[in-house]
Design an enzyme around this catalytic site. Structure first.
Site, PDB file in Angstrom:
ATOM      1  N   LYS A  69       0.842  -1.207   0.000  1.00  0.00           N
ATOM      2  CA  LYS A  69       0.000   0.000   0.000  1.00  0.00           C
ATOM      3  C   LYS A  69       0.871   1.249   0.000  1.00  0.00           C
ATOM      4  O   LYS A  69       0.632   2.187  -0.761  1.00  0.00           O
ATOM      5  CB  LYS A  69      -0.898   0.007   1.236  1.00  0.00           C
ATOM      6  CG  LYS A  69      -1.614   1.335   1.450  1.00  0.00           C
ATOM      7  CD  LYS A  69      -2.451   1.358   2.708  1.00  0.00           C
ATOM      8  CE  LYS A  69      -1.707   1.792   3.941  1.00  0.00           C
ATOM      9  NZ  LYS A  69      -1.580   3.235   4.151  1.00  0.00           N
ATOM     10  N   ASN A  70       1.892   1.257   0.868  1.00  0.00           N
ATOM     11  CA  ASN A  70       2.674   2.488   1.037  1.00  0.00           C
ATOM     12  C   ASN A  70       3.598   2.795  -0.139  1.00  0.00           C
ATOM     13  O   ASN A  70       4.226   3.851  -0.164  1.00  0.00           O
ATOM     14  CB  ASN A  70       3.484   2.429   2.342  1.00  0.00           C
ATOM     15  CG  ASN A  70       2.596   2.648   3.556  1.00  0.00           C
ATOM     16  OD1 ASN A  70       1.395   2.870   3.419  1.00  0.00           O
ATOM     17  ND2 ASN A  70       3.180   2.592   4.743  1.00  0.00           N
ATOM     18  N   CYS A 129      -4.989   8.610   9.679  1.00  0.00           N
ATOM     19  CA  CYS A 129      -5.076   7.895  10.950  1.00  0.00           C
ATOM     20  C   CYS A 129      -4.854   8.846  12.117  1.00  0.00           C
ATOM     21  O   CYS A 129      -3.999   9.717  12.058  1.00  0.00           O
ATOM     22  CB  CYS A 129      -3.994   6.822  11.013  1.00  0.00           C
ATOM     23  SG  CYS A 129      -4.391   5.311  10.171  1.00  0.00           S
ATOM     24  N   ARG A 169       1.019  14.765  13.548  1.00  0.00           N
ATOM     25  CA  ARG A 169       1.432  14.594  12.152  1.00  0.00           C
ATOM     26  C   ARG A 169       1.469  15.911  11.365  1.00  0.00           C
ATOM     27  O   ARG A 169       0.661  16.130  10.461  1.00  0.00           O
ATOM     28  CB  ARG A 169       0.539  13.563  11.455  1.00  0.00           C
ATOM     29  CG  ARG A 169       0.590  12.230  12.152  1.00  0.00           C
ATOM     30  CD  ARG A 169      -0.178  11.180  11.411  1.00  0.00           C
ATOM     31  NE  ARG A 169       0.629  10.451  10.456  1.00  0.00           N
ATOM     32  CZ  ARG A 169       0.220   9.349   9.855  1.00  0.00           C
ATOM     33  NH1 ARG A 169      -0.960   8.861  10.090  1.00  0.00           N
ATOM     34  NH2 ARG A 169       0.992   8.735   8.993  1.00  0.00           N
ATOM     35  N   LYS A 207      14.610  15.806  10.422  1.00  0.00           N
ATOM     36  CA  LYS A 207      13.994  14.605  10.984  1.00  0.00           C
ATOM     37  C   LYS A 207      13.611  13.710   9.814  1.00  0.00           C
ATOM     38  O   LYS A 207      13.287  14.212   8.742  1.00  0.00           O
ATOM     39  CB  LYS A 207      12.737  15.071  11.729  1.00  0.00           C
ATOM     40  CG  LYS A 207      11.930  14.034  12.379  1.00  0.00           C
ATOM     41  CD  LYS A 207      10.790  14.671  13.162  1.00  0.00           C
ATOM     42  CE  LYS A 207      10.062  13.567  13.912  1.00  0.00           C
ATOM     43  NZ  LYS A 207       8.992  14.076  14.732  1.00  0.00           N
ATOM     44  N   VAL A 208      13.654  12.402  10.010  1.00  0.00           N
ATOM     45  CA  VAL A 208      13.313  11.493   8.904  1.00  0.00           C
ATOM     46  C   VAL A 208      11.798  11.453   8.711  1.00  0.00           C
ATOM     47  O   VAL A 208      11.060  11.176   9.657  1.00  0.00           O
ATOM     48  CB  VAL A 208      13.821  10.057   9.196  1.00  0.00           C
ATOM     49  CG1 VAL A 208      13.413   9.111   8.077  1.00  0.00           C
ATOM     50  CG2 VAL A 208      15.327  10.057   9.378  1.00  0.00           C
ATOM     51  N   ASP A 252       4.776   0.762  12.059  1.00  0.00           N
ATOM     52  CA  ASP A 252       3.577   0.109  11.526  1.00  0.00           C
ATOM     53  C   ASP A 252       3.450  -1.352  11.959  1.00  0.00           C
ATOM     54  O   ASP A 252       2.462  -2.014  11.634  1.00  0.00           O
ATOM     55  CB  ASP A 252       3.564   0.179   9.987  1.00  0.00           C
ATOM     56  CG  ASP A 252       3.203   1.569   9.493  1.00  0.00           C
ATOM     57  OD1 ASP A 252       2.788   2.408  10.312  1.00  0.00           O
ATOM     58  OD2 ASP A 252       3.344   1.821   8.280  1.00  0.00           O
ATOM     59  N   ARG A 283      -8.718  -0.361   4.578  1.00  0.00           N
ATOM     60  CA  ARG A 283      -7.834   0.651   3.992  1.00  0.00           C
ATOM     61  C   ARG A 283      -6.486   0.037   3.630  1.00  0.00           C
ATOM     62  O   ARG A 283      -5.821   0.521   2.715  1.00  0.00           O
ATOM     63  CB  ARG A 283      -7.604   1.799   4.999  1.00  0.00           C
ATOM     64  CG  ARG A 283      -8.802   2.703   5.196  1.00  0.00           C
ATOM     65  CD  ARG A 283      -8.431   3.878   6.057  1.00  0.00           C
ATOM     66  NE  ARG A 283      -7.084   4.302   5.711  1.00  0.00           N
ATOM     67  CZ  ARG A 283      -6.168   4.745   6.567  1.00  0.00           C
ATOM     68  NH1 ARG A 283      -6.459   4.850   7.833  1.00  0.00           N
ATOM     69  NH2 ARG A 283      -4.986   5.099   6.158  1.00  0.00           N
TER      70      ARG A 283
END
Ligand code: UD1
Length: 429
Positions: A22-23, A126, A131, A171-172, A316, A408
């Site tokens: 998905k990602n 989510c 975020r 930041k990553v 995740d 999802r």
């Protein structure tokens, strides 16, 4: 609203086909905005997020054709998408769309790179922490975009197009790296992205951009050097296998005992997860077809894990690991360092009998002898699947409410699990 009913306690045995990630599928679909030619994506998973993004891209003018199966193609192979953005008809991504899926915010970079302007709503997605999008905006500024915030929208402008630049992320961030990479691929001149996320899905998008005509060095490392093409062309690209789906089913097998081949899984995408499973005492065998996971009668050792950007243990997979460690012989420490507020599954796991103490970003999981079925509620994508894992291992009936979160991100989960002997069914509302 659909619910899932599980009667737990059955060992999983057989084969589970792993779908496209998905990602990776989501940013790859977004990359179609970068060219007027057709981008063909193979192995696209059938997921609610993919459907929703197809709609969002349609709004911008992307024509999406889903190809039928070719003779001889395996039933389980993913879908083939042909995405053509011959003309971008709208550079606005409205709140109603973006608030339903955070990744759709990533259209910002490609739109401003191709059209010189974009207006994209601040995202939703989510509910796992605040975020913010500051890193995305800063990256696009480094490529020459002017950015303003107005009424919940980001307005990005670069009338003469984007130009190459140097981006050093403090930041990553996976999303900000995707956004910056796609924009830089179309910008004029050379760009450097420092402290880039190294998640395999970034590499997959980078490989696709190379096929589309961009020159990218450092793929798979934290420094990406991009020679923008000014114009990109169509390409054919297959989405890589989903490492989170792989790890999730591996944990389900570990939790229930059993022996399953994760077909088409790639071990190199999830070494950190496999290492943790080995420490826990789970048998992992890498085969030509995928990964075989087995636990036959042996107990589970507790583990100590901290979530980290790739190649570290993925955030995740944190909820799924917590479900598994609820059954370990001892106490596990699981620290979440990527997102605040990503422990919403804890109270639901507790309903099934798990014993978990929270202290800031640390969850201390005391293993119990067994879990018992209960009614629980899915709160976000990965949290929901941790409840499926716990439900499969629990004695008796578990009902999971609000399963739209699962749809999802997990393709045909009931079907894949029931083929391996799980008693799991969807109760449609
Ligand atoms: C992506 C994944 C998600 C995964 C996450 C971390 C997709 C579609 N989603 O989400 O499944 O859980 O990576 O591996 O691929 N941050 C900022 N400023 C920003 C952007 C991010 O501070 O501008 C922070 C976030 O709040 C978070 C951290 O950076 O604390 C990592 O987030 P990020 O990597 O951006 O996650 P996503 O790309 O949203």
């Amino acid at each position: 609203m659909d619910r899932i009913r599980i009667i737990g306690g059955t060992r999983l045995e057989g084969t589970i086909p792993i779908s496209g990630a998905k990602n990776a599928a989501l940013p790859l679909m977004i990359a179609s905005l970068l060219t007027s030619e057709t981008l063909t994506l193979e192995n696209v998973p059938q997921l609610a997020d993919v459907v929703q993004l197809g709609r969002i891209l349609g709004n911008h003018g992307v024509d999406l054709a889903i190809a039928g199966k070719r003779p001889g193609q395996a039933v389980n192979s993913g879908q083939t998408f042909r995405l053509t953005a011959a003309e971008i008809v709208d550079t606005v991504a409205p709140y109603e769309m973006v608030s339903r899926m955070r990744a759709s915010f990533w259209v910002l970079g490609p739109l401003v790179a191709r059209m010189g302007e974009a207006k994209v709503s601040l995202p939703g997605g989510c509910a796992i922490g605040t975020r913010p999008v500051d890193l995305h905006l800063e990256a696009l500024r480094c490529l020459g975009a002017e950015i303003d915030l107005e009424g919940g929208y980001v307005l990005a402008k670069a009338p003469g197009g984007l130009t190459g630049g140097r981006i050093d992320f403090p930041k990553v961030s996976v999303g900000a790296t995707h956004n910056a990479l796609m924009a830089a691929a179309l910008a004029r001149g050379e760009s450097v992205i420092g402290n880039a996320a190294r998640e395999p899905e970034i590499g997959d998008v980078a490989e696709c951009l190379v096929k589309m005509g961009a020159k990218i060095e450092g793929i798979g490392t934290s420094t990406l050097l991009i020679q923008g093409a000014g114009e990109l062309k169509g390409a054919v690209h297959a989405v890589l296998p989903d490492r989170i789906e792989t790890g999730t089913y591996a944990m389900a097998v570990a939790a229930t005992g059993g022996d399953v081949l994760l077909d088409n899984a790639r071990a190199d995408l999830l070494e950190s997860v496999l290492d943790v499973l080995r420490t826990a005492g789970v048998e992992i065998t890498i085969t030509n077809h995928g990964i075989r996971v087995a636990r036959n009668g042996a107990g589970l050792n507790p583990v100590s894990v901290e979530t980290q950007p790739f190649p570290g243990f993925p955030t995740d997979m944190q909820a799924q690991l917590m479900a598994l460690m609820s059954l370990a012989d001892g106490t596990s420490d699981i620290r979440e360092t990527i997102f605040e507020n990503r422990f919403m599954h804890v109270q639901e796991l507790a309903r099934l009998g798990a014993e978990i103490d929270l202290d800031g970003d640390l969850a201390r999981v005391s293993g119990v002898k067994g879990l018992h079925g209960a009614q629980v509620m899915a709160t976000d994508l990965r949290a929901s699947v941790s409840l499926v894992i716990a439900g499969l291992a629990a004695e008796g009936e578990t009902i999971i409410n609000r399963v739209y979160h699962l749809d999802r991100g997990f393709e045909r989960i009931e079907e894949k699990l029931s083929r391996c002997g799980a008693q799991i069914e969807r109760l449609s509302a």
